[in-house]
Scaffold this motif. Structure first.
Motif, mmCIF file in Angstrom:
data_model
loop_
_atom_site.group_PDB
_atom_site.id
_atom_site.type_symbol
_atom_site.label_atom_id
_atom_site.label_comp_id
_atom_site.label_asym_id
_atom_site.label_seq_id
_atom_site.Cartn_x
_atom_site.Cartn_y
_atom_site.Cartn_z
ATOM 1 N N GLU A 45 30.404 44.494 35.747
ATOM 2 C CA GLU A 45 30.246 44.245 37.448
ATOM 3 C C GLU A 45 28.771 43.768 37.373
ATOM 4 O O GLU A 45 28.589 42.796 37.836
ATOM 5 C CB GLU A 45 30.366 45.562 38.217
ATOM 6 N N GLN A 70 38.935 38.134 44.148
ATOM 7 C CA GLN A 70 39.962 38.640 45.193
ATOM 8 C C GLN A 70 39.436 39.187 46.078
ATOM 9 O O GLN A 70 39.435 38.996 47.598
ATOM 10 C CB GLN A 70 41.017 39.866 44.639
ATOM 11 N N GLU A 71 38.244 40.216 45.931
ATOM 12 C CA GLU A 71 37.367 40.652 47.216
ATOM 13 C C GLU A 71 36.653 39.898 47.968
ATOM 14 O O GLU A 71 36.249 40.034 49.083
ATOM 15 C CB GLU A 71 36.595 41.856 46.575
ATOM 16 N N GLU A 87 38.209 38.908 38.124
ATOM 17 C CA GLU A 87 39.755 38.835 38.881
ATOM 18 C C GLU A 87 39.390 39.668 40.116
ATOM 19 O O GLU A 87 39.739 39.234 41.198
ATOM 20 C CB GLU A 87 40.773 39.396 37.898
ATOM 21 N N LYS A 88 38.769 40.816 40.049
ATOM 22 C CA LYS A 88 38.810 41.831 41.108
ATOM 23 C C LYS A 88 37.602 41.231 42.022
ATOM 24 O O LYS A 88 37.953 41.370 43.456
ATOM 25 C CB LYS A 88 38.114 43.071 40.422
ATOM 26 N N GLN A 89 36.476 40.600 41.647
ATOM 27 C CA GLN A 89 35.629 40.014 42.572
ATOM 28 C C GLN A 89 36.141 38.938 43.127
ATOM 29 O O GLN A 89 35.877 38.535 44.447
ATOM 30 C CB GLN A 89 34.316 39.690 41.706
#
Length: 308
Positions: free
Chosen positions: A196, A242-243, A238-240
């Protein structure tokens, strides 16, 4: 009335040091300013601040609760600025990037030049104003220019940047080549950072073709060391995406010794990336020899690919 001076979010060395240098200059000119930051200093910037025994600026998330007006350095695009920028009056901008999505209700002072570093422009303002550069401030501006130009290896480097470094090194009393290499290597200590942290440390957002494109740069002396964490980096991106609503995320992993970049691309449209660089992505990656500059070798090419 007091004004705050700051660079972009996820600040690099230039964003923090240019803010400090410009704030000092403006105070000498009769303004009341304070240099602040829109994020914590990275490892390279910590090295610089420690070396010149300069305190880190305080970090803010919003500015309108304490001032009505601000001065921007090293950026102008609102998505890279403080969250409540629309509630503030921008009185000054000193920058070396493209101008995009920027407008104001009132006239302002705007100084932009296509130089390798914002601090080079700030130094030119010191000279034009006849304000003496303190030793510490010289060290900060010197460090900014070395950082942004990768010790003159970046194609963004100009003769003015080189001249500024030579003059500032005299004032700061440092061997800029020896110091510069130590400083750049300090910024490549990545083992202790989470995925992150790696994908946000030097990330900027750009609006292109109706899409939000996020571009982050990680400097290293060993590409394989970074890509050993590829699966975890992909998952974090991918998480970032999406968020935060990013459509396309480009992670530039740059070898500062060889002046090469390996690009990891997550999101869509990927064909635009292939069009921009004239190369096919293999497993979402592409090697870009000689590419070290987001500002000159990544963003303009991506913008053109979206538009054509």
């Amino acid at each position: 009335m007091k004004e705050l001076v700051f660079g972009h979010k996820n600040p690099d060395t230039d964003a923090i040091c240019a803010a400090k240098a410009y704030s000092y200059l403006q105070n000498q000119r009769g303004f009341e300013t304070e240099a602040v930051a829109l994020g914590e200093p990275n490892e390279e910037t910590k090295f610089v601040l420690d070396y010149f025994k300069e305190p880190a600026p305080r970090v803010i998330e919003k500015a309108s609760d304490e001032v009505e007006a601000v001065m921007l350095v090293d950026h102008n695009e609102p998505q890279q600025s403080v969250d409540d920028i629309k509630d503030l009056t921008v009185t000054h901008v000193v920058d070396h990037h493209r101008i995009a999505n920027f407008d104001t209700a009132a006239p302002l002072y705007y100084h932009a030049e296509p130089l390798g570093c914002c601090s080079t422009i700030v130094y030119k303002e010191y000279k034009a104003s006849g304000v003496e550069v303190p030793e510490k401030i010289a060290g900060l501006m010197l460090s900014s220019i070395i950082s942004d130009t990768l010790l003159f290896k970046s194609p963004t480097t100009t003769d003015e940047d080189k001249q500024a470094v030579e003059e500032l090194a005299q004032i700061a009393g440092v061997d800029y080549e020896k110091y510069g290499l130590e400083m750049l290597k300090a910024g490549t200590n990545l083992a202790s950072k989470t995925e992150e942290e790696l994908i946000t440390a030097d990330a900027k957002s750009f609006e292109m073709g109706g899409k939000t494109v996020r571009v982050d740069q990680v400097n290293t002396v060993d590409l394989d060391e970074v890509f050993a964490r590829e699966s975890a980096l992909r998952a974090a991106i991918e998480k970032q995406n999406q968020e935060e609503g990013y459509n396309l995320f480009l992670l530039m992993v740059t070898n500062i010794l060889d002046s090469d970049t390996r690009l990891l691309v997550v999101g869509e449209p990927q064909d635009v990336v292939e069009k921009a660089f004239g190369k096919k992505l293999v497993d979402n990656k592409v090697d870009l020899p000689g590419v070290v500059s987001r500002k000159k070798q990544i963003v303009p090419q991506m913008q053109a690919a979206f538009e054509n």
